[in-house]
Structures are given as structure tokens and as C-alpha cells.
Design a protein around this motif. Structure first.
Motif, mmCIF file in Angstrom:
data_model
loop_
_atom_site.group_PDB
_atom_site.id
_atom_site.type_symbol
_atom_site.label_atom_id
_atom_site.label_comp_id
_atom_site.label_asym_id
_atom_site.label_seq_id
_atom_site.Cartn_x
_atom_site.Cartn_y
_atom_site.Cartn_z
ATOM 1 N N GLN A 204 -2.163 -1.240 -3.506
ATOM 2 C CA GLN A 204 -3.281 -0.290 -3.431
ATOM 3 C C GLN A 204 -2.803 1.094 -3.021
ATOM 4 O O GLN A 204 -1.925 1.236 -2.176
ATOM 5 N N LYS A 205 -3.398 2.110 -3.651
ATOM 6 C CA LYS A 205 -3.142 3.493 -3.241
ATOM 7 C C LYS A 205 -4.232 3.925 -2.274
ATOM 8 O O LYS A 205 -5.422 3.760 -2.544
ATOM 9 N N ARG A 206 -3.826 4.441 -1.117
ATOM 10 C CA ARG A 206 -4.764 4.988 -0.130
ATOM 11 C C ARG A 206 -4.171 6.273 0.431
ATOM 12 O O ARG A 206 -2.978 6.342 0.698
ATOM 13 N N HIS A 207 -5.005 7.282 0.598
ATOM 14 C CA HIS A 207 -4.497 8.553 1.142
ATOM 15 C C HIS A 207 -4.039 8.399 2.588
ATOM 16 O O HIS A 207 -3.149 9.096 3.044
ATOM 17 N N ARG A 208 -4.663 7.451 3.295
ATOM 18 C CA ARG A 208 -4.218 7.135 4.667
ATOM 19 C C ARG A 208 -4.456 5.654 4.914
ATOM 20 O O ARG A 208 -5.388 5.055 4.380
ATOM 21 N N VAL B 160 0.851 -1.185 0.000
ATOM 22 C CA VAL B 160 0.000 0.000 0.000
ATOM 23 C C VAL B 160 0.889 1.237 0.000
ATOM 24 O O VAL B 160 1.965 1.238 0.593
ATOM 25 N N TYR B 161 0.453 2.277 -0.735
ATOM 26 C CA TYR B 161 1.190 3.540 -0.742
ATOM 27 C C TYR B 161 0.189 4.683 -0.685
ATOM 28 O O TYR B 161 -0.989 4.539 -1.038
ATOM 29 N N ARG B 162 0.668 5.861 -0.240
ATOM 30 C CA ARG B 162 -0.269 6.958 0.026
ATOM 31 C C ARG B 162 -0.347 8.001 -1.082
ATOM 32 O O ARG B 162 -1.333 8.705 -1.200
ATOM 33 N N ASN B 163 0.705 8.141 -1.879
ATOM 34 C CA ASN B 163 0.690 9.158 -2.926
ATOM 35 C C ASN B 163 1.618 8.742 -4.065
ATOM 36 O O ASN B 163 2.334 7.746 -3.973
ATOM 37 N N LYS B 164 1.592 9.512 -5.136
ATOM 38 C CA LYS B 164 2.370 9.182 -6.339
ATOM 39 C C LYS B 164 3.863 9.091 -6.038
ATOM 40 O O LYS B 164 4.573 8.249 -6.587
ATOM 41 N N ALA B 165 4.342 9.958 -5.161
ATOM 42 C CA ALA B 165 5.768 9.974 -4.834
ATOM 43 C C ALA B 165 6.220 8.665 -4.184
ATOM 44 O O ALA B 165 7.372 8.273 -4.302
ATOM 45 N N GLU B 166 5.299 7.983 -3.483
ATOM 46 C CA GLU B 166 5.647 6.740 -2.787
ATOM 47 C C GLU B 166 5.493 5.493 -3.665
ATOM 48 O O GLU B 166 5.912 4.414 -3.274
ATOM 49 N N LYS B 167 4.886 5.653 -4.866
ATOM 50 C CA LYS B 167 4.523 4.475 -5.657
ATOM 51 C C LYS B 167 5.737 3.642 -6.072
ATOM 52 O O LYS B 167 5.750 2.417 -5.915
ATOM 53 N N ALA B 168 6.776 4.295 -6.613
ATOM 54 C CA ALA B 168 7.948 3.553 -7.110
ATOM 55 C C ALA B 168 8.616 2.776 -5.982
ATOM 56 O O ALA B 168 8.992 1.609 -6.147
#
Length: 406
Positions: free
Chosen positions: A45-49, A11-19
Motif C-alpha cells: 500500500q502507498k500512504r503519504h504517512r 507500505v511505502y510513502r512515495n514513488k521513489a520508495e516503491k521499488a
């Protein structure tokens, strides 16, 4: 034994964390294979929190449960450390065994630990992790059987009440403290003999053991599997100046290294903290070598070891195009060396750099010892290292290294 079929979840919170999330999930997949599982599914999965109840949200957990049934998976591994509440909530929905990154790493360590010290340290880390998660865990394990995540303390120990587990933790800490004291005594003896120590550190699978073999002539097991080396190995080497040194190889670091492991392995990692020089081995052939380099430095910071002199050893240049040309074009210096531990490229230069880094702590001089003065030889031998000796008719001319007073 049939391999367990695993789904890995990140899981990641934003685009910057995806890679970074993708890279750590690939690493989790490699960890799962090292533990003996076959990875059959990937969820990112992308989640804001992060969801406090399920980490990725109840709907996504239900999707993962359905996916596990479709793929005949019997293991789901999350790339974050789950809280006790998250673990319990996910267990109620997912029809198979659920682990997090910390449990997976602890399981691998449990498989790899060979010495009494290694086994004690792994058990301590496992018990510290499991203590706040004991509610209902014995029932869960009995339903799921053995396999990844159930090695180590075992189901019977997990059925103990908190007081008995706390007592076991206390006993293990006492045993580890005894081992730490013995190591400290050994280090003091080495220091009395003025012999410097050099510790290999680096990301897991960076090539530390290959370099250790290259520098010492040992033939220790080399494997692509993560965490092949758990227990510290020490060997004596001789540097170009004639200065002897003790080289240690120990456990590799990793992103998101569980705090339980850093704490439990502190006795072993003291070989790193107490060394005169660190060789930070970096897999230069990896695209993300800088991220791995930073992950190691964060762990060294936790250990208060960044204050030590460090040589950065960029390894595996044989995997680059024209490695000899690369060596000619790239300056080795300013605390960095380029090598191939496997092919022996740059090893002589590395030994010179180690020599230079250690010799700054020593006063080098040549003295003449007459044969008639046996006491002088005894005194020199007790507080200095003999680098060279040249016997003559009336005595011996010796080149010595004496450690400077700090």
C-alpha cells in the motif's frame, strides 16, 4: 507439521520508495519461506504517512482480515516493525496471528541457533523486543497456539511480570559478557602469536560460507535459506607468502536488520570489529547488489567497522555470461576482486590481495640462527611468524614476519 499460510504486507510513502518497498517485500516473502511458511497473499500500500494506530490504516487492515479468511491464511506478516499500540490494534481486527519483520527474523534466528552462545543471544534479542509488548501477549499466544513467532522464550516466560523478565535479561547479559571475555582472551592469544585475522561479512546468502569452504577446505553446510550461519566459525589458512591467518565466517546482514539483533549479537560481531581485514562478499549476480552492498555498509557503520581495511569480493560471476571473458575485461584492484567461490574462479587472485593487505602490517626480513644459539630461536619464535626455513650446516636461515608496532 502443516505449513502456515501467510500474507505479507508492505507500505511505502512515495514513488521513489516503491521499488525498494517491492524488493524488501520479496525479501520478506523469502524470509517467511525460510521460517517454514507458505506465502499465499501479497499486500503493498502507498500512504503519504504511516498510520500511527494501524500502520496501513484501519480500512486496509479490514481488507487484510477479509483476505485472510478468503485465502485461509493463519499468519499476517508486516514488513515494518510494529509499535506495541499498532500490534494491539491490528490484533483486534485480524482473525489470525500477526507478526512484524523483526519477530520473523528473530524466529528464524531461534530456529538456526545451535550453540549455547547463539541461543542466549537470540533469547536476549527476543526478550528485549517483547518486554514493551507484554500486555495481553500471553492471552494472544495461548489462543493462537505454536508455530512461527512463538519459538524462543516461550509462553510461560512471557507470562512473567516485567521485573522477572528484566532479571532474566540481566542474567543473559552477564553470561554473554563472560563469553565475550573468553573471546577477547582468545583474540589476545592470537595477537600474541602475531597471527592476523580476516572476517567474512556480507548480505545473507551472498556466498560467504561457500567462500569460507573454498579458502579453508572445509565442507560446511551451504543452503539457499537465509541466515544458515549464526555462530562464528574460525579456521586457519595459509596465504601465498606463507603468512598464516585466521578466517572467520559469521551471520549475514540484511536490510532493516533489527536493532535488537545488532545489540544482542555484538559479542559475536566483535570478531568482525576486531579483525585486521574484512572481506565484504557481494552477490554480483543480483540486480540489486548495490542496495545490498549499501545495507551491509550501514550495519558496519553501526559497528564502527568501516574504519577497517576492506576488500570488496564480487561473488557468483559464474552466473554471468562468459565469466572468464568478464575477468579478463574487468580490472581487479582498488580494493575489489571478482570471483566465483563455487567454481573457484578468481580465488588465487583473492588470496594474493589478502596477502598484500595483511603484509603491510608486518616487517619481513631474513635472519640466520646458529644451532649453538637456542635462545635466539626461542626469541624469534615468540614474537615473529616463521614464513620459510632453510637449514644449513651451522644453522638455519629463516624468513620471518614481525608485526609492526601500531
Amino acid at each position: 507439521m502443516k505449513k502456515e499460510r501467510a500474507i505479507v504486507v508492505g507500505v511505502y510513502r512515495n514513488k521513489a520508495e516503491k521499488a525498494l518497498a517491492e524488493e524488501t517485500l520479496r525479501e520478506l516473502e523469502e524470509l517467511a519461506r525460510s521460517a517454514g511458511a507458505e506465502v499465499v497473499g501479497w499486500v503493498l500500500q502507498k500512504r503519504h504517512r504511516f498510520d500511527p494506530a494501524y500502520l496501513v490504516g484501519k480500512g486496509k487492515i479490514q481488507e487484510i482480515a477479509n483476505m485472510a479468511e478468503e485465502l485461509d491464511a493463519n499468519l499476517v506478516i508486516f514488513d515494518e516493525t510494529l509499535s506495541p499500540a499498532q500490534h494491539r490494534n491490528i490484533d483486534q481486527i485480524v482473525p489470525c496471528k500477526v507478526l512484524d519483520r523483526t519477530q520473523l527474523i528473530l524466529d528464524i534466528f531461534s530456529q538456526r541457533a545451535m550453540t549455547k552462545e547463539g541461543k542466549l543471544q537470540v533469547e536476549l534479542a527476543q526478550l528485549n523486543y517483547l518486554l514493551p509488548r507484554l500486555v495481553g501477549i500471553g492471552k494472544k499466544l495461548s489462543r493462537l497456539g505454536g508455530g512461527i513467532g512463538t519459538r524462543g522464550p516461550g509462553e510461560k516466560k512471557l507470562e512473567y511480570d516485567r521485573r522477572r523478565i528484566a532479571e532474566r535479561i540481566k542474567r543473559i547479559k552477564e553470561e554473554i559478557e563472560e563469553i565475550r571475555k573468553r573471546r577477547e582472551q582468545q583474540r589476545k592469544r592470537r595477537k600474541r602469536g602475531n597471527i592476523p585475522t580476516v572476517a567474512l561479512v556480507g548480505y545473507t546468502s551472498a556466498g560467504k560460507t561457500t567462500l569460507f569452504n573454498s579458502l579453508t577446505g572445509e565442507k560446511r553446510q551451504i543452503s539457499r535459506a537465509l541466515f544458515t550461519t549464526l555462530d562464528p566459525i574460525l579456521r586457519r589458512i595459509t596465504l601465498p607468502s606463507g603468512l598464516p591467518a585466521v578466517l572467520s565466517d559469521t551471520v549475514g546482514f540484511i536490510r532493516k536488520l533489527p536493532v535488537e539483533l545488532v545489540t544482542a549479537f555484538r559479542a559475536t560481531l566483535e570478531e568482525t570489529v576486531e579483525a585486521d581485514l574484512l572481506l565484504h562478499v557481494i552477490d554480483f549476480a543480483r540486480e540489486d547488489f548495490q542496495e545490498e552492498e549499501e545495507a551491509v555498509e550501514r550495519t558496519l557503520q553501526q559497528l564502527d567497522a568501516l574504519r577497517k581495511p576492506i576488500i570488496k569480493v564480487y561473488n557468483k560471476i559464474d552466473l554471468l555470461e562468459n565469466p572468464e571473458e568478464f575477468l579478463e575485461r574487468n580490472f581487479t584492484g582498488n580494493g575489489r576482486v571478482y570471483i566465483s567461490a563455487r567454481e573457484g574462479l578468481g580465488i588465487e587472485d583473492l588470496l594474493k590481495r589478502i596477502d598484500e593487505a595483511l603484509l603491510v602490517n608486518y616487517e619481513i626480513k631474513t635472519v640466520f640462527l646458529p644451532y649453538t644459539q637456542g635462545g635466539a630461536w626461542e626469541k624469534i619464535s615468540s614474537d615473529s611468524i616463521i614464513l620459510e626455513r632453510h637449514p644449513g650446516e651451522s644453522g638455519v636461515r629463516v624468513k620471518i614476519a614481525k608485526r609492526k608496532k601500531s
